[in-house]
Design an enzyme around this catalytic site. Sequence first.
Site, mmCIF file in Angstrom:
data_model
loop_
_atom_site.group_PDB
_atom_site.id
_atom_site.type_symbol
_atom_site.label_atom_id
_atom_site.label_comp_id
_atom_site.label_asym_id
_atom_site.label_seq_id
_atom_site.Cartn_x
_atom_site.Cartn_y
_atom_site.Cartn_z
ATOM 1 N N GLY A 11 -21.091 25.556 6.063
ATOM 2 C CA GLY A 11 -22.074 24.448 6.346
ATOM 3 C C GLY A 11 -22.731 24.005 4.980
ATOM 4 O O GLY A 11 -23.889 23.735 4.937
ATOM 5 N N VAL A 12 -22.118 23.962 3.912
ATOM 6 C CA VAL A 12 -22.683 23.907 2.605
ATOM 7 C C VAL A 12 -23.212 22.332 2.248
ATOM 8 O O VAL A 12 -23.512 22.327 1.088
ATOM 9 C CB VAL A 12 -21.616 24.561 1.341
ATOM 10 C CG1 VAL A 12 -21.708 25.830 1.547
ATOM 11 C CG2 VAL A 12 -20.444 23.771 1.492
ATOM 12 N N SER A 14 -25.034 20.584 3.538
ATOM 13 C CA SER A 14 -26.327 20.142 4.181
ATOM 14 C C SER A 14 -27.349 21.298 4.280
ATOM 15 O O SER A 14 -26.685 22.608 4.290
ATOM 16 C CB SER A 14 -26.296 19.395 5.150
ATOM 17 O OG SER A 14 -27.651 18.857 5.765
ATOM 18 N N GLY A 15 -28.782 21.116 4.360
ATOM 19 C CA GLY A 15 -29.865 22.024 4.589
ATOM 20 C C GLY A 15 -29.666 23.507 4.161
ATOM 21 O O GLY A 15 -29.440 23.710 2.809
ATOM 22 N N ILE A 16 -29.516 24.541 5.112
ATOM 23 C CA ILE A 16 -29.658 25.784 4.685
ATOM 24 C C ILE A 16 -28.472 26.331 4.095
ATOM 25 O O ILE A 16 -28.531 27.111 3.104
ATOM 26 C CB ILE A 16 -29.859 26.578 6.068
ATOM 27 C CG1 ILE A 16 -31.251 26.185 6.679
ATOM 28 C CG2 ILE A 16 -29.707 28.203 5.731
ATOM 29 C CD1 ILE A 16 -31.249 26.940 8.188
ATOM 30 N N ASP A 50 -13.109 21.966 9.351
ATOM 31 C CA ASP A 50 -13.693 21.682 10.707
ATOM 32 C C ASP A 50 -13.280 22.990 11.533
ATOM 33 O O ASP A 50 -12.203 23.253 12.017
ATOM 34 C CB ASP A 50 -12.991 20.601 11.408
ATOM 35 C CG ASP A 50 -13.929 20.180 12.520
ATOM 36 O OD1 ASP A 50 -14.535 21.122 13.160
ATOM 37 O OD2 ASP A 50 -13.883 18.956 13.168
ATOM 38 N N GLY A 76 -23.442 24.725 11.539
ATOM 39 C CA GLY A 76 -23.951 24.632 13.323
ATOM 40 C C GLY A 76 -24.187 23.182 13.711
ATOM 41 O O GLY A 76 -24.511 22.232 12.830
ATOM 42 N N TYR A 156 -27.162 24.327 22.947
ATOM 43 C CA TYR A 156 -27.784 25.092 21.698
ATOM 44 C C TYR A 156 -28.261 26.297 22.070
ATOM 45 O O TYR A 156 -27.981 27.315 21.449
ATOM 46 C CB TYR A 156 -28.691 24.126 21.008
ATOM 47 C CG TYR A 156 -29.179 24.583 19.707
ATOM 48 C CD1 TYR A 156 -28.373 24.439 18.557
ATOM 49 C CD2 TYR A 156 -30.336 25.370 19.481
ATOM 50 C CE1 TYR A 156 -28.629 25.008 17.185
ATOM 51 C CE2 TYR A 156 -30.897 25.797 18.361
ATOM 52 C CZ TYR A 156 -29.765 25.488 17.326
ATOM 53 O OH TYR A 156 -30.118 26.136 15.799
ATOM 54 N N LYS A 160 -26.818 30.062 20.512
ATOM 55 C CA LYS A 160 -27.445 31.301 19.689
ATOM 56 C C LYS A 160 -27.839 32.602 20.596
ATOM 57 O O LYS A 160 -27.665 33.616 19.946
ATOM 58 C CB LYS A 160 -28.838 30.603 19.125
ATOM 59 C CG LYS A 160 -28.646 29.237 18.426
ATOM 60 C CD LYS A 160 -27.875 29.730 16.891
ATOM 61 C CE LYS A 160 -27.829 28.550 16.164
ATOM 62 N NZ LYS A 160 -26.963 28.623 14.963
HETATM 63 N N1 LIG Z 1 -32.986 23.392 10.598
HETATM 64 C C1 LIG Z 1 -33.613 24.333 11.755
HETATM 65 O O1 LIG Z 1 -34.591 23.840 12.221
HETATM 66 C C2 LIG Z 1 -32.957 25.459 12.253
HETATM 67 C C3 LIG Z 1 -33.490 26.347 12.892
HETATM 68 C C4 LIG Z 1 -32.871 27.476 13.342
HETATM 69 C C5 LIG Z 1 -31.805 27.646 13.243
HETATM 70 N N2 LIG Z 1 -30.874 26.692 12.352
HETATM 71 C C6 LIG Z 1 -29.405 26.869 12.007
HETATM 72 O O2 LIG Z 1 -29.085 26.922 10.649
HETATM 73 C C7 LIG Z 1 -27.669 26.373 10.477
HETATM 74 C C8 LIG Z 1 -27.798 25.563 9.416
HETATM 75 O O3 LIG Z 1 -28.540 24.562 9.766
HETATM 76 P P1 LIG Z 1 -29.185 23.326 9.107
HETATM 77 O O4 LIG Z 1 -30.677 23.292 9.415
HETATM 78 O O5 LIG Z 1 -28.758 23.632 7.641
HETATM 79 O O6 LIG Z 1 -28.423 21.875 9.535
HETATM 80 P P2 LIG Z 1 -27.720 20.722 8.833
HETATM 81 O O7 LIG Z 1 -27.486 19.754 9.828
HETATM 82 O O8 LIG Z 1 -28.655 20.322 7.630
HETATM 83 O O9 LIG Z 1 -26.385 21.418 8.278
HETATM 84 C C9 LIG Z 1 -25.232 22.102 9.143
HETATM 85 C C10 LIG Z 1 -24.259 21.796 8.294
HETATM 86 O O10 LIG Z 1 -22.929 22.327 9.052
HETATM 87 C C11 LIG Z 1 -21.730 21.484 9.010
HETATM 88 N N3 LIG Z 1 -20.906 21.505 10.186
HETATM 89 C C12 LIG Z 1 -21.168 21.121 11.531
HETATM 90 N N4 LIG Z 1 -20.192 21.321 12.240
HETATM 91 C C13 LIG Z 1 -19.344 21.608 11.405
HETATM 92 C C14 LIG Z 1 -17.807 22.260 11.679
HETATM 93 N N5 LIG Z 1 -17.200 21.792 12.786
HETATM 94 N N6 LIG Z 1 -17.176 22.670 10.616
HETATM 95 C C15 LIG Z 1 -17.485 22.778 9.485
HETATM 96 N N7 LIG Z 1 -19.081 22.473 9.310
HETATM 97 C C16 LIG Z 1 -19.706 21.985 10.196
HETATM 98 C C17 LIG Z 1 -22.431 19.884 8.948
HETATM 99 O O11 LIG Z 1 -21.431 19.123 8.434
HETATM 100 C C18 LIG Z 1 -23.812 20.397 8.117
HETATM 101 O O12 LIG Z 1 -23.388 20.083 6.581
HETATM 102 C C19 LIG Z 1 -27.216 26.074 11.952
HETATM 103 O O13 LIG Z 1 -26.470 26.881 12.256
HETATM 104 C C20 LIG Z 1 -28.582 25.756 12.709
HETATM 105 O O14 LIG Z 1 -28.355 26.071 14.263
HETATM 106 C C21 LIG Z 1 -31.558 25.893 11.844
#
Ligand SMILES: NC(=O)c1ccc[n+]([C@@H]2O[C@H](COP(=O)([O-])OP(=O)(O)OC[C@H]3O[C@@H](n4cnc5c(N)ncnc54)[C@H](O)[C@@H]3O)[C@@H](O)[C@H]2O)c1
Length: 261
Positions: A11-12, A14-16, A50, A76, A156, A160
């Site tokens: 998941g690198v 974007s985001g976390i 993927d 995710g 979702y 989790k």
């Molecule tokens: N942001 C929130 O509010 C929040 C809260 C609780 C938990 N989370 C969890 O944190 C994790 C990261 O979320 P985020 O907020 O960074 O979201 P995000 O959408 O910014 O990043 C998610 C990344 O996962 C990648 N991804 C999705 N499906 C994929 C696949 N099949 N194969 C490979 N990569 C894939 C996407 O391309 C994306 O880069 C997730 O598991 C999410 O459920 C997020």
Amino acid sequence: MLFGKTILITGVASGIGARTAELAGQLGADVIGVDMREPVDHQGIFVKADISSKAGVDDLVARLPQRLDALCNVAGLSGNTGAAPTLAVNFYGLRALSEALAPKLREGGAIVNVASIAGYGWRANLNRAASMVSVEGFPDVPRVIADHAVKNEEGYPVSKELLLLWTFRAAHQELFKSRGIRINAVSPGPVETPILKQFRSVLGDAKVDSDIARVGRAGTSGDIAPVVLFLCSDGARWINGANVPVDGGLEASINAEVLGF
Ligand SMILES: NC(=O)c1ccc[n+]([C@@H]2O[C@H](COP(=O)([O-])OP(=O)(O)OC[C@H]3O[C@@H](n4cnc5c(N)ncnc54)[C@H](O)[C@@H]3O)[C@@H](O)[C@H]2O)c1
């Protein structure tokens, strides 16, 4: 803290996941980043993959080096594309990747699963969660969903719930335990990343805003990444099978309400 360690982070793009990869590099790790989308900028090696199917996971595992110190399962989906793809990525794909990588993880290595406060209901839904976790391998996900009467909008939170339950179980699973591999979860509350907009459309603004109001602000990726990486480090060597809420106190506040203290 992570000098000399090789850490795989999903998941690198974007985001976390992006912030976790950046910080891991700053803390001395060699980072292998994985995502289905190419990141604009990335730390270390990037492998496009993927994880939503068995073929995708097998292909990824075949392209990885023989030795890793830690795996951070961050990738995710929000549930906005339905229960089947969400459960395939957030649980069955993540678990398949973790099990396939166990032989490549060094003794004393670590797996960190990014779960969510959305998995809070795992105790209340224990029988369903246990049955869905007990389906081995990379199953026919639409069939598992039908067999367990999971509604499309529940994808979702159910994903989790399964992830948390599996984390507790996997800490005692021979595949990991026999080699001293620790498995823990981090459960964020709402975090300002692109997925939060999707949560707003799935859960509604009122639910997201009320969770944020309970703790004063939404989290940032920078609030979550250090905890994920601490759990990868040797400083966390006696933490196993734990779920660490990283939510500004949201879970504590929900517990107070639910348990009445
Ligand atoms: N942001 C929130 O509010 C929040 C809260 C609780 C938990 N989370 C969890 O944190 C994790 C990261 O979320 P985020 O907020 O960074 O979201 P995000 O959408 O910014 O990043 C998610 C990344 O996962 C990648 N991804 C999705 N499906 C994929 C696949 N099949 N194969 C490979 N990569 C894939 C996407 O391309 C994306 O880069 C997730 O598991 C999410 O459920 C997020």
